[in-house]
Design a protein around this motif. Structure first.
Motif, PDB file in Angstrom:
ATOM      1  N   TYR A  35       0.831  -1.208   0.000  1.00  0.00           N
ATOM      2  CA  TYR A  35       0.000   0.000   0.000  1.00  0.00           C
ATOM      3  C   TYR A  35       0.862   1.254   0.000  1.00  0.00           C
ATOM      4  N   ALA A  36       1.920   1.268   0.816  1.00  0.00           N
ATOM      5  CA  ALA A  36       2.789   2.444   0.889  1.00  0.00           C
ATOM      6  C   ALA A  36       3.491   2.677  -0.440  1.00  0.00           C
ATOM      7  N   GLU A  37       3.940   1.624  -1.084  1.00  0.00           N
ATOM      8  CA  GLU A  37       4.626   1.770  -2.363  1.00  0.00           C
ATOM      9  C   GLU A  37       3.664   2.237  -3.455  1.00  0.00           C
ATOM     10  N   LEU A  38       2.446   1.755  -3.424  1.00  0.00           N
ATOM     11  CA  LEU A  38       1.443   2.189  -4.398  1.00  0.00           C
ATOM     12  C   LEU A  38       1.117   3.661  -4.213  1.00  0.00           C
ATOM     13  N   LEU A  39       0.938   4.084  -2.969  1.00  0.00           N
ATOM     14  CA  LEU A  39       0.665   5.487  -2.676  1.00  0.00           C
ATOM     15  C   LEU A  39       1.849   6.363  -3.078  1.00  0.00           C
ATOM     16  N   ASN A  40       3.055   5.923  -2.788  1.00  0.00           N
ATOM     17  CA  ASN A  40       4.254   6.670  -3.136  1.00  0.00           C
ATOM     18  C   ASN A  40       4.360   6.848  -4.654  1.00  0.00           C
ATOM     19  N   ARG A  42       1.879   6.811  -6.833  1.00  0.00           N
ATOM     20  CA  ARG A  42       0.808   7.707  -7.289  1.00  0.00           C
ATOM     21  C   ARG A  42       1.143   9.166  -6.998  1.00  0.00           C
ATOM     22  N   LEU A  43       1.707   9.430  -5.829  1.00  0.00           N
ATOM     23  CA  LEU A  43       2.088  10.799  -5.501  1.00  0.00           C
ATOM     24  C   LEU A  43       3.219  11.288  -6.395  1.00  0.00           C
TER      25      LEU A  43
END
Length: 69
Positions: A35-40, A42-43
């Motif tokens: 989840y953190a890597e996906l959010l990173n 996307r940002l």
């Protein structure tokens, strides 16, 4: 007997709310999680696209914009 109150081992009435059962979540929410890597990612894409839009709107790159501040 109703479930809205409890009597403890001494016979004292406890008419406060019944506490929910406690549990410990075994999964971690910090670090290199998917989840953190996906959010990173996307940002980072949002930042890159906003940089391209800013460059197209002003006609100058990021280095010029930082120098003019």
């Amino acid at each position: 007997m109703s479930n809205s109150y409890r009597v403890d081992e001494r016979g004292v009435l406890n008419n406060f709310a019944i506490e929910p059962k406690m549990y410990v979540e075994e999964t971690t929410k910090a670090g290199f999680t998917p989840y953190a890597e996906l959010l990173n990612g996307r940002l980072a894409m949002i930042g890159f696209v906003s940089l391209l839009i800013t460059e197209a709107a002003t006609g100058h790159g990021l280095i010029w914009l930082l120098g003019s501040l």
